[in-house]
Design a protein around this motif. Structure first.
Motif, mmCIF file in Angstrom:
data_model
loop_
_atom_site.group_PDB
_atom_site.id
_atom_site.type_symbol
_atom_site.label_atom_id
_atom_site.label_comp_id
_atom_site.label_asym_id
_atom_site.label_seq_id
_atom_site.Cartn_x
_atom_site.Cartn_y
_atom_site.Cartn_z
ATOM 1 N N LEU A 62 0.812 -1.211 0.000
ATOM 2 C CA LEU A 62 0.000 0.000 0.000
ATOM 3 C C LEU A 62 0.849 1.267 0.000
ATOM 4 N N GLY A 63 1.861 1.280 0.868
ATOM 5 C CA GLY A 63 2.668 2.484 0.973
ATOM 6 C C GLY A 63 3.578 2.709 -0.212
ATOM 7 N N ALA A 64 4.396 1.684 -0.534
ATOM 8 C CA ALA A 64 5.368 1.835 -1.619
ATOM 9 C C ALA A 64 4.756 1.541 -2.985
ATOM 10 N N GLY A 65 3.760 0.652 -3.063
ATOM 11 C CA GLY A 65 3.153 0.287 -4.339
ATOM 12 C C GLY A 65 2.032 1.227 -4.737
ATOM 13 N N LEU A 66 0.886 1.089 -4.070
ATOM 14 C CA LEU A 66 -0.262 1.952 -4.351
ATOM 15 C C LEU A 66 0.072 3.419 -4.094
ATOM 16 N N GLY A 67 0.972 3.648 -3.141
ATOM 17 C CA GLY A 67 1.320 5.023 -2.799
ATOM 18 C C GLY A 67 1.878 5.813 -3.953
ATOM 19 N N LYS A 68 2.585 5.167 -4.865
ATOM 20 C CA LYS A 68 3.132 5.882 -6.027
ATOM 21 C C LYS A 68 2.023 6.467 -6.889
ATOM 22 N N LEU A 69 0.952 5.702 -7.075
ATOM 23 C CA LEU A 69 -0.180 6.198 -7.869
ATOM 24 C C LEU A 69 -0.896 7.332 -7.158
ATOM 25 N N ILE A 70 -1.087 7.173 -5.853
ATOM 26 C CA ILE A 70 -1.787 8.213 -5.087
ATOM 27 C C ILE A 70 -0.966 9.495 -5.047
ATOM 28 N N ASN A 71 0.321 9.361 -4.834
ATOM 29 C CA ASN A 71 1.184 10.548 -4.787
ATOM 30 C C ASN A 71 1.175 11.297 -6.125
#
Length: 269
Positions: free
Chosen positions: A50-59
């Motif tokens: 969630l943080g490193a994976g999905l987080g890239k898209l959210i950021n």
């Protein structure tokens, strides 16, 4: 050689609640390795996915919703608070019901000089110990990922313990009255999981409809998430922190009062 007197050989007095705690620690010796692995694996997998994976898209596409905070930094304190709640429920609801019903160790303990309050306090100390262990592991993994500084990571551990206490006491007060395991599953499905999803763990509650946002902001997990998140991000204010701590402490105190009454009523019947 000096003679040892009877008074010198007499063991030091021990709190009755510590004897009950000793029982739970004795049981825990058989499974502690597995729980430590899970306590490390859970934050590792969550923060990676969630943080490193999905987080890239959210950021890249929704940074304004987080006010410029990287998603990894945003999600860590929420996950830690939610993990404290889940660990508390797992370590209190089922074990309390089993101790009262199928396993019967509460009944056995109540036949000794232990008071129902001693049984409650000893088990509660074990639950708090487990929550503290989980909080330490979560904070260490978060610090290793760079999601929180080392000093702020240390502040999250007592927050996790407070969240655990706020949930443990009312859950134990209720679980000692439960007679069917299906009730535990229903509480997990309709109580714990909705809190996990809609208390700001994964996204700001401002993204919810207004009525659902208002409902979320009176829940204990929302206060726990906000307490952890503001401390981790360095945005905490004295007033807001006092409100969050006061809410959780009050819930723990009321739950402890209810648990003492509930344990005394059901262990004396």
């Amino acid at each position: 050689m000096p003679r040892t007197t009877t008074a010198e050989r007499r063991p030091l007095p021990q709190s009755p609640a510590l004897r009950e705690l000793g029982y739970w620690l004795h049981r825990y010796r058989r499974v502690w390795r597995g729980t430590v692995v899970i306590s490390v694996a859970n934050p590792l997998l969550f923060l990676t996915a969630l943080g490193a994976g999905l987080g890239k898209l959210i950021n890249a596409h929704a940074a304004t919703a987080l006010h410029g905070v990287p998603y990894l930094h945003f999600i860590l304190p929420g996950l830690l608070a939610a993990a404290a709640m889940q660990t508390t429920y797992v370590e209190s609801a089922g074990p309390v019901m089993q101790s009262m019903r199928t396993r019967g160790n509460y009944r056995a303990a109540s036949a000794t000089p232990l008071d129902p309050s001693d049984i409650l306090h000893g088990h509660l100390m074990f639950v708090v110990l487990r929550v503290a262990m989980s909080g330490v592991m979560f904070a260490l993994v978060g610090a290793a990922f760079g999601a929180v500084g080392a000093v702020r990571a240390l502040l999250l551990v007592p927050c996790a313990v407070l969240i655990g206490l706020a949930f443990a006491t009312p859950v134990m007060a209720w679980a000692v009255t439960v007679t069917r395991p299906v009730a535990l599953n229903q509480m997990m499905r309709f109580g714990i999981l909705p809190l996990y999803m809609f208390s700001g763990t994964f996204f700001p509650t401002t993204q919810l409809p207004r009525w659902l946002q208002a409902a979320a902001e009176v829940t204990p997990l929302w206060h726990g998430v906000e307490l952890c998140r503001t401390l981790a991000l360095g945005t905490a204010t004295a007033l807001a922190t006092l409100v969050h701590v006061g809410y959780l402490a009050a819930m723990a105190a009321v739950g402890l009062w209810a648990a003492r009454r509930s344990y005394r009523r059901h262990l004396h019947t």
